[in-house]
Scaffold this motif. Structure first.
Motif, PDB file in Angstrom:
ATOM      1  N   ASP A   3       0.968  -1.178   0.056  1.00  0.00           N
ATOM      2  CA  ASP A   3      -0.152   0.044  -0.077  1.00  0.00           C
ATOM      3  C   ASP A   3       0.880   1.138  -0.081  1.00  0.00           C
ATOM      4  O   ASP A   3       0.447   2.327  -0.432  1.00  0.00           O
ATOM      5  N   GLN A   4       2.078   1.272   0.553  1.00  0.00           N
ATOM      6  CA  GLN A   4       3.157   2.145   0.619  1.00  0.00           C
ATOM      7  C   GLN A   4       3.380   2.865  -0.488  1.00  0.00           C
ATOM      8  O   GLN A   4       3.606   4.048  -0.787  1.00  0.00           O
ATOM      9  N   PRO A   8      -3.305   4.345  -5.762  1.00  0.00           N
ATOM     10  CA  PRO A   8      -4.862   4.095  -5.188  1.00  0.00           C
ATOM     11  C   PRO A   8      -5.525   3.336  -6.553  1.00  0.00           C
ATOM     12  O   PRO A   8      -6.198   2.380  -5.936  1.00  0.00           O
ATOM     13  N   ALA A  37      -1.265   8.949  -5.895  1.00  0.00           N
ATOM     14  CA  ALA A  37      -1.942   9.423  -4.763  1.00  0.00           C
ATOM     15  C   ALA A  37      -2.131  10.784  -4.806  1.00  0.00           C
ATOM     16  O   ALA A  37      -1.206  11.596  -5.180  1.00  0.00           O
ATOM     17  N   GLY A  38      -3.372  11.373  -4.150  1.00  0.00           N
ATOM     18  CA  GLY A  38      -3.616  12.656  -4.157  1.00  0.00           C
ATOM     19  C   GLY A  38      -3.806  13.530  -5.467  1.00  0.00           C
ATOM     20  O   GLY A  38      -4.139  14.536  -5.521  1.00  0.00           O
ATOM     21  N   PHE A  72      -5.328   0.000  -4.501  1.00  0.00           N
ATOM     22  CA  PHE A  72      -4.337   0.108  -3.673  1.00  0.00           C
ATOM     23  C   PHE A  72      -3.399  -1.267  -3.846  1.00  0.00           C
ATOM     24  O   PHE A  72      -2.962  -1.736  -2.796  1.00  0.00           O
ATOM     25  N   ARG A  91     -11.429   3.364   3.216  1.00  0.00           N
ATOM     26  CA  ARG A  91     -10.298   4.051   2.366  1.00  0.00           C
ATOM     27  C   ARG A  91     -11.063   4.522   0.939  1.00  0.00           C
ATOM     28  O   ARG A  91     -10.364   5.268   0.161  1.00  0.00           O
ATOM     29  N   ARG A 164     -11.941  10.147   6.018  1.00  0.00           N
ATOM     30  CA  ARG A 164     -10.569  10.616   5.425  1.00  0.00           C
ATOM     31  C   ARG A 164     -10.123   9.436   4.428  1.00  0.00           C
ATOM     32  O   ARG A 164      -9.136   8.909   4.712  1.00  0.00           O
ATOM     33  N   SER A 166      -8.616   7.466   1.050  1.00  0.00           N
ATOM     34  CA  SER A 166      -7.509   7.765   0.243  1.00  0.00           C
ATOM     35  C   SER A 166      -7.963   7.962  -1.262  1.00  0.00           C
ATOM     36  O   SER A 166      -7.178   8.558  -2.004  1.00  0.00           O
ATOM     37  N   LEU A 167      -9.295   7.488  -1.331  1.00  0.00           N
ATOM     38  CA  LEU A 167      -9.796   7.653  -2.959  1.00  0.00           C
ATOM     39  C   LEU A 167     -11.220   8.150  -2.589  1.00  0.00           C
ATOM     40  O   LEU A 167     -11.949   7.352  -2.160  1.00  0.00           O
ATOM     41  N   THR A 196      -7.152  16.600   2.794  1.00  0.00           N
ATOM     42  CA  THR A 196      -7.284  15.316   3.296  1.00  0.00           C
ATOM     43  C   THR A 196      -6.268  14.689   2.558  1.00  0.00           C
ATOM     44  O   THR A 196      -5.809  13.569   3.012  1.00  0.00           O
ATOM     45  N   ALA A 198      -6.803  13.008  -0.285  1.00  0.00           N
ATOM     46  CA  ALA A 198      -7.394  11.901  -1.038  1.00  0.00           C
ATOM     47  C   ALA A 198      -7.082  12.177  -2.651  1.00  0.00           C
ATOM     48  O   ALA A 198      -7.407  13.457  -3.097  1.00  0.00           O
TER      49      ALA A 198
END
Length: 233
Positions: A3-4, A8, A37-38, A72, A91, A164, A166-167, A196, A198
């Motif tokens: 996941d790191q 996403p 991400a983001g 993810f 998530r 919150r 991630s997506l 956030t 996301a």
């Protein structure tokens, strides 16, 4: 892949064919889409081009006919419905054109409900904080029928972001609103997503709204017509 380091969302040669009375209909045809991400990505194109179907497949709500969907870093093809739901929980969030609020629950209860399902601590307090963030601190005890369309969509936005995620998938989130409310909801959505961190996948017919995204992915007849980053001024 962990996941790191995983993006996403990754779609690799995704296709979707659905049955109809007239025979099989190709909805998506070999799509390759990646969301970092983001990153904020707008999906644009004419009605029937496959935008909402892409979201359904990407979120694991619909199984593709071919290709791979990685959420993810997890290949959704190897997960049953329960495991896909667990992967999404906390998530992934979704906001739709229709507000999908539970009519027998107050605004506060609508926002708190998914937090309680996820066993998040202080769900009610968190719901109040997020309703305040979308300008509805004075409407927490109101039921959906007591709220305007713009207010209902702000409740839906608070519900989607309170965990919150991630997506965030947003399917025509301003489509049922007048111009003033649409602008307000869009402003809140982009501000809160940025805050956030996301990633955002946004379906819209509004070119001005799409222009606020980092990239615009254009679909035509289920195919990728263009994938262009925004040009900074």
């Amino acid at each position: 892949m962990t996941d790191q380091i995983a993006d996403p969302l990754v779609l690799e040669q995704v296709s979707l064919t659905l049955p109809s009375a007239a025979g099989p209909v190709e909805i998506l045809r070999g799509l390759d889409v990646r969301v970092g991400a983001g990153e904020r990505v707008a999906l644009v194109g004419p009605s029937g081009s496959g935008k909402s179907s892409l979201i359904a497949v990407a979120a694991g709500l619909e199984r593709p006919t071919g290709g791979r969907v990685l959420l993810f870093g997890q290949d959704l093809a190897g997960l049953d419905e329960d495991r896909r739901a667990r992967l999404r929980r906390g998530r992934v969030s979704l906001v739709f054109q229709a507000f999908h609020l539970l009519p027998n629950m107050t605004a506060e209860e609508n926002v708190a409900a998914p937090l309680e399902i996820a066993r998040a601590p202080d769900a009610t307090a968190t719901a109040r904080v997020w309703l305040d963030r979308v300008g509805l601190a004075g409407r927490t005890r109101h039921y959906p029928h007591q709220l305007s369309g713009g207010e209902q969509q702000r409740v839906a936005l608070a519900r989607a972001l309170a965990s919150r995620p991630s997506l965030l998938f947003a399917d025509e989130p301003t489509g049922n609103l007048d111009a003033a409310n649409a602008a307000h909801v869009a402003e809140l959505m982009f501000d809160l997503v940025a805050e956030t961190g996301a990633a955002l996948v946004l379906v819209t017919h509004d070119e001005a709204l799409a222009a606020r995204a980092d990239r615009a992915v254009r679909l035509r007849d289920g195919r990728l017509a263009a994938d262009k980053a925004r040009v900074s001024a």
